[in-house]
Design a protein around this motif. Structure first.
Motif, PDB file in Angstrom:
ATOM      1  N   LEU A 158       4.794 -46.490  -1.832  1.00  0.00           N
ATOM      2  CA  LEU A 158       4.838 -47.545  -0.827  1.00  0.00           C
ATOM      3  C   LEU A 158       5.502 -47.060   0.459  1.00  0.00           C
ATOM      4  CD1 LEU A 158       5.786 -50.671  -2.984  1.00  0.00           C
ATOM      5  CD2 LEU A 158       3.575 -50.132  -1.954  1.00  0.00           C
ATOM      6  N   GLY A 159       6.579 -46.239   0.287  1.00  0.00           N
ATOM      7  CA  GLY A 159       7.244 -45.679   1.465  1.00  0.00           C
ATOM      8  C   GLY A 159       6.326 -44.785   2.266  1.00  0.00           C
ATOM      9  N   GLY A 160       5.548 -43.954   1.555  1.00  0.00           N
ATOM     10  CA  GLY A 160       4.591 -43.084   2.252  1.00  0.00           C
ATOM     11  C   GLY A 160       3.542 -43.872   2.992  1.00  0.00           C
ATOM     12  N   VAL A 161       3.040 -44.936   2.359  1.00  0.00           N
ATOM     13  CA  VAL A 161       2.019 -45.767   3.021  1.00  0.00           C
ATOM     14  C   VAL A 161       2.602 -46.435   4.260  1.00  0.00           C
ATOM     15  CG1 VAL A 161       0.612 -47.839   2.756  1.00  0.00           C
ATOM     16  CG2 VAL A 161       0.703 -46.154   0.916  1.00  0.00           C
ATOM     17  N   CYS A 162       3.842 -46.956   4.136  1.00  0.00           N
ATOM     18  CA  CYS A 162       4.481 -47.614   5.283  1.00  0.00           C
ATOM     19  C   CYS A 162       4.678 -46.644   6.448  1.00  0.00           C
ATOM     20  CB  CYS A 162       5.824 -48.204   4.865  1.00  0.00           C
ATOM     21  SG  CYS A 162       5.682 -49.640   3.777  1.00  0.00           S
ATOM     22  N   ARG A 195       0.471 -44.598  12.680  1.00  0.00           N
ATOM     23  CA  ARG A 195      -0.821 -44.945  13.282  1.00  0.00           C
ATOM     24  C   ARG A 195      -0.666 -46.050  14.315  1.00  0.00           C
ATOM     25  NH1 ARG A 195      -5.552 -43.318  10.948  1.00  0.00           N
ATOM     26  NH2 ARG A 195      -6.567 -45.232  11.655  1.00  0.00           N
ATOM     27  N   ALA A 196       0.206 -47.054  13.999  1.00  0.00           N
ATOM     28  CA  ALA A 196       0.422 -48.148  14.946  1.00  0.00           C
ATOM     29  C   ALA A 196       1.093 -47.650  16.219  1.00  0.00           C
ATOM     30  CB  ALA A 196       1.284 -49.235  14.294  1.00  0.00           C
ATOM     31  N   ALA A 197       2.065 -46.725  16.068  1.00  0.00           N
ATOM     32  CA  ALA A 197       2.753 -46.171  17.244  1.00  0.00           C
ATOM     33  C   ALA A 197       1.800 -45.343  18.091  1.00  0.00           C
ATOM     34  CB  ALA A 197       3.937 -45.320  16.790  1.00  0.00           C
TER      35      ALA A 197
END
Length: 399
Positions: free
Chosen positions: A377-381, A387-389
């Motif tokens: 989950l940490g890797g996905v976050c 990507r958002a940045a």
């Protein structure tokens, strides 16, 4: 934002715990276990004989039958006979059965249906004075208590359980008791040692209660004899485990089996945990280790002369004997509580094996799986945030 992330993690952990527990229960509960139909009869085909009783428990399966015969005429004896039909029966000729010099007084018919038979005789109780607290049997061994000479009570029946108590002339204010339990399906007793049983086994509890010892540092041993035919019980295997969930502090089990047939489902076994308890309500602080000697071949005639059931069923039996001693060096002596209990299983087929409970498996799954899920989950976050940045720094075209 941070608070929402923490709540999300907690919810995910709870969901995972519930899922793991549900999955483990479905995988390891085994569904409905194999069952037998059990009926109990006291002194089949006759009235109560003088000096003791004969109990017959008949456990019928899908295509076979187990006959458990528990007798107090002479030394207490449990005989187990396995047949390949659901219609086999026990026939007792009481005139021959009560004659100590004649065999053939008890038969399982049809005789051709018998697959296996074996019996356990509780032959002697031994006591020694452990002066130096070494728990080694030395010359300070007192004359043994011959259980064939005990005065035994009538069998006290309750459902599929029978209790028997006996006294000797040299006993003072106490008794030696045995309790036989026969089962319809798999399960385990709540009191320690909480042995796992199946429909193919019976359980015998033995306890010494209130007997005045012959020395202040007395320890006891129990002599057992295994009497059988083609596959005599002639070796003891010790199996170790990393789990003491059901019998705290005990990580092994002892199995008295046939060396020729120990890896096969055919044959029988006597199984116990190497622990006894010094009080009637077992607790961890009252547990005391026990040890066994190596099985030695014994006289079949001696076993037959000590038990009417052996004489009645067998003609030339193979016999092996061993001693189970209670207490190690440094352990309290019998005089500390004047109580000692020990439990053993007797059955056919493969001995039951303890496994981790669904709850323990679920906890293990959570303990090992949660860190991996958090890493994923940490890797996905991290990837989503990058990507958002990256997308926010790109100039938008002006129309």
């Amino acid at each position: 934002m941070a608070t929402m992330k923490k709540r999300s993690c907690r919810v995910s952990s709870l969901i995972f715990l519930f899922s793991a527990f549900s999955l483990s229960e479905s995988l390891f509960s085994g569904g409905e276990t194999f069952k037998r139909k059990v009926t109990v009869e006291l002194n089949p085909g006759g009235e109560a004989p003088p000096g003791g009783d004969l109990l017959h428990a008949r456990a019928v399966g899908d295509n076979d039958t187990l006959h458990f015969l528990f007798c107090s005429l002479g030394a207490p004896t449990l005989l187990l006979v396995h047949t390949n039909t659901t219609s086999s029966t026990v026939k007792v000729n009481w005139t021959q059965f009560l004659n100590p010099n004649i065999s053939g007084g008890l038969k399982v018919e049809p005789e051709s249906s018998v697959l296996y038979s074996n019996s356990v005789v509780f032959s002697r109780l031994l006591e020694y004075n452990d002066v130096n607290d070494t728990a080694e049997v030395t010359s300070d061994l007192f004359p043994p208590y011959e259980l064939q000479d005990f005065t035994w009570s009538r069998l006290n029946l309750s459902d599929f359980t029978a209790r028997l108590c006996g006294v000797a002339e040299t006993f003072t204010n106490g008794s030696l008791c045995l309790q036989l339990s026969v089962f319809e399906s798999e399960g385990r007793d709540q009191p320690w040692p909480s042995l796992l049983h199946t429909a193919n086994s019976s359980q015998l509890g033995v306890w010494l209660d209130g007997v005045l010892p012959r020395a202040t540092r007395s320890r006891f041993l129990l002599e057992l004899r295994a009497v059988g035919g083609a596959y005599p019980l002639n070796t003891v295997e010790v199996h170790r485990s990393i789990d003491d969930e059901y019998t705290p502090s005990i990580f092994q089990v002892s199995r008295w089996v046939s060396a020729v047939n120990s890896s096969s489902d055919v044959g029988g076994f006597v199984q116990w945990k190497p622990v006894a308890y010094r009080r009637s309500a077992p607790a961890l602080e009252d547990a005391t280790p026990c040890r066994h000697s190596e099985p030695q071949q014994r006289s079949g005639e001696a076993a037959a002369s000590s038990s009417r059931l052996i004489r009645a069923f067998y003609t030339q039996p193979e016999t092996f004997g061993l001693n189970v001693s209670f207490g190690l060096a440094g352990e309290p002596f019998y005089n500390s509580t004047r109580f000692l209990s020990w439990t053993v299983l007797v059955g056919v087929g493969s001995p039951p094996i303890d496994s981790f409970s669904p709850l323990v498996l679920a906890i293990m799954a959570v303990g090992l799986g949660t860190p991996m899920i958090l890493l994923l989950l940490g890797g996905v976050c991290v990837c989503v945030r990058k990507r958002a940045a990256a997308s926010s720094t790109v100039y938008e075209p002006i129309n």
